[in-house]
Enzyme design. Sequence first.
Site, PDB file in Angstrom:
ATOM      1  N   ARG A 250       2.185  14.557   2.076  1.00  0.00           N
ATOM      2  CA  ARG A 250       2.154  13.332   2.861  1.00  0.00           C
ATOM      3  C   ARG A 250       2.749  13.558   4.253  1.00  0.00           C
ATOM      4  O   ARG A 250       3.935  13.855   4.386  1.00  0.00           O
ATOM      5  CB  ARG A 250       2.956  12.231   2.156  1.00  0.00           C
ATOM      6  CG  ARG A 250       2.485  11.888   0.745  1.00  0.00           C
ATOM      7  CD  ARG A 250       1.253  11.013   0.759  1.00  0.00           C
ATOM      8  NE  ARG A 250       0.789  10.719  -0.589  1.00  0.00           N
ATOM      9  CZ  ARG A 250       1.129   9.639  -1.287  1.00  0.00           C
ATOM     10  NH1 ARG A 250       1.970   8.765  -0.782  1.00  0.00           N
ATOM     11  NH2 ARG A 250       0.618   9.441  -2.496  1.00  0.00           N
ATOM     12  N   ARG A 265      11.362   9.693   0.127  1.00  0.00           N
ATOM     13  CA  ARG A 265      10.191   9.799   0.996  1.00  0.00           C
ATOM     14  C   ARG A 265      10.148  11.210   1.571  1.00  0.00           C
ATOM     15  O   ARG A 265      10.845  11.525   2.535  1.00  0.00           O
ATOM     16  CB  ARG A 265      10.262   8.756   2.117  1.00  0.00           C
ATOM     17  CG  ARG A 265       8.938   8.497   2.811  1.00  0.00           C
ATOM     18  CD  ARG A 265       9.060   7.383   3.825  1.00  0.00           C
ATOM     19  NE  ARG A 265       9.432   6.104   3.251  1.00  0.00           N
ATOM     20  CZ  ARG A 265       8.566   5.278   2.650  1.00  0.00           C
ATOM     21  NH1 ARG A 265       7.296   5.619   2.524  1.00  0.00           N
ATOM     22  NH2 ARG A 265       8.983   4.125   2.164  1.00  0.00           N
ATOM     23  N   GLU A 337      10.052   0.816  -4.700  1.00  0.00           N
ATOM     24  CA  GLU A 337       8.753   1.196  -5.277  1.00  0.00           C
ATOM     25  C   GLU A 337       8.848   2.459  -6.128  1.00  0.00           C
ATOM     26  O   GLU A 337       9.440   3.457  -5.722  1.00  0.00           O
ATOM     27  CB  GLU A 337       7.726   1.414  -4.160  1.00  0.00           C
ATOM     28  CG  GLU A 337       6.339   1.775  -4.684  1.00  0.00           C
ATOM     29  CD  GLU A 337       5.351   2.113  -3.579  1.00  0.00           C
ATOM     30  OE1 GLU A 337       4.290   2.674  -3.904  1.00  0.00           O
ATOM     31  OE2 GLU A 337       5.651   1.836  -2.402  1.00  0.00           O
ATOM     32  N   SER A 340       2.298   2.449  -8.508  1.00  0.00           N
ATOM     33  CA  SER A 340       1.380   1.381  -8.112  1.00  0.00           C
ATOM     34  C   SER A 340       0.048   1.593  -8.810  1.00  0.00           C
ATOM     35  O   SER A 340      -0.243   2.690  -9.308  1.00  0.00           O
ATOM     36  CB  SER A 340       1.175   1.363  -6.596  1.00  0.00           C
ATOM     37  OG  SER A 340       0.561   2.565  -6.156  1.00  0.00           O
ATOM     38  N   ARG A 378      10.425   9.873  -7.023  1.00  0.00           N
ATOM     39  CA  ARG A 378      11.094   8.585  -7.210  1.00  0.00           C
ATOM     40  C   ARG A 378      11.552   8.386  -8.656  1.00  0.00           C
ATOM     41  O   ARG A 378      12.559   7.711  -8.908  1.00  0.00           O
ATOM     42  CB  ARG A 378      10.171   7.461  -6.753  1.00  0.00           C
ATOM     43  CG  ARG A 378       9.889   7.577  -5.270  1.00  0.00           C
ATOM     44  CD  ARG A 378       8.972   6.510  -4.736  1.00  0.00           C
ATOM     45  NE  ARG A 378       8.728   6.746  -3.312  1.00  0.00           N
ATOM     46  CZ  ARG A 378       8.034   5.940  -2.520  1.00  0.00           C
ATOM     47  NH1 ARG A 378       7.516   4.824  -3.021  1.00  0.00           N
ATOM     48  NH2 ARG A 378       7.857   6.238  -1.248  1.00  0.00           N
TER      49      ARG A 378
END
Length: 409
Positions: A250, A265, A337, A340, A378
């Site tokens: 990412r 992140r 988060e 998802s 995470r």
Amino acid sequence: MIDLKRLKQNPEDYKDSARRRGIAVDIDKLLVLEGERGQLQQQIEGLRSQLNFKGKPSAEQLATLQDTKAELEKLDAKLAKSDEAYAELLWTVPNLLDDNTPDGGEEGNLPISHHGDTTKRDFDVIDHATYSEQHDLLDFERGAKVAGAKFLFSKGQAVRLEMSVMRMAMDLLETAGFTLMGVPHMVNSKIAAGTGFLPRGEERQIYKIEGEDLNLIATAELPLTGYHAEEIIDPASLPLAYVGISPCYRMEAGAYGKHSKGYFRVHQFDKLEMYIYCKPEDSATWHDKILAIEEQIVQLLEIPYRVVRIAAGDLGAPAYKKFDVEYWSPVDGEYRELTSCSNCTDFQARRLAIRTRDSEGKTVICHTLNGTAIAFSRTYIALLENHQTADGTVRIPEALQPYYGGSVL
């Protein structure tokens, strides 16, 4: 890509979807371009029919044919330019929204259920980055030396913990009927754009390989979407349920910003990604099933969490409807988060010509869905924060112990 016929019938629905998402797209201009293209195509077909001359033309007829040919070349060039503008604009139109999608951006995300104990501990929980440094589990300093900021080395029991979590989730998913998939870690630009991860313009979400038409994947969703590109899937084989295991790369991670500390992140992490191909009438049911699996995994890991319905302004272009599962952070005293899941309806499949047949044998566009089973970065944070004990150890959840080989990290 969207259904052009539906767009022409209900342009206001698409305007509303783009507006509520905060995506700037000129639907009216798109419809004008579509009409102009139709007119140009008719003119071109008419001129081409005039070139189908039988016999030997006279000098006057030959001159007329040459004029017609010249005019045809001009119209072909005009159509090509119009096609390019039309295609570029068409690919910026986002999917429609589910009728019950909340308004707003991230602040509009709507919690719909809460699970687990979030009572304040009687001791101070150490944040995952500090704990990992103290116990030599993650090395960000050497990761930065080797690859730059937001890369890391994981070590020892952190590696064992990751493999344990992945194995537990893989076993659960196989039992649920998913096929495990190892995937390419790169995709070409056609697949990336078709999935919705390669926006036009200057915005960059994923790493591009210089000099090659290849992009490092941000998620296994990219290659799994491309797996059945340009195919007509036998309806008897649907639904197809895959789970891809891969690293994720990412660019968006950055070194600063909200929740930037430690593993939350980063530019690279490992993930298990669920992916579904199904008949259009089944996608709503499958969305609920994917969410239920995500919740089951978090429950097995004994992590307090809530389920959140994502608001329009926090949705990407492909998603018709999306849920997040957020874990409770005892360090921050808030939810963050974790996973998802999205129902993309026919948006991705239309862009990549992924079809099936209905009960009458007519070709229809498949629906596709995706959902995170495990994003280990995470998950690691959630486990270390929620299972720390007063004596400074980290308890391994009971369901994970057979895979980890012990009860304490």
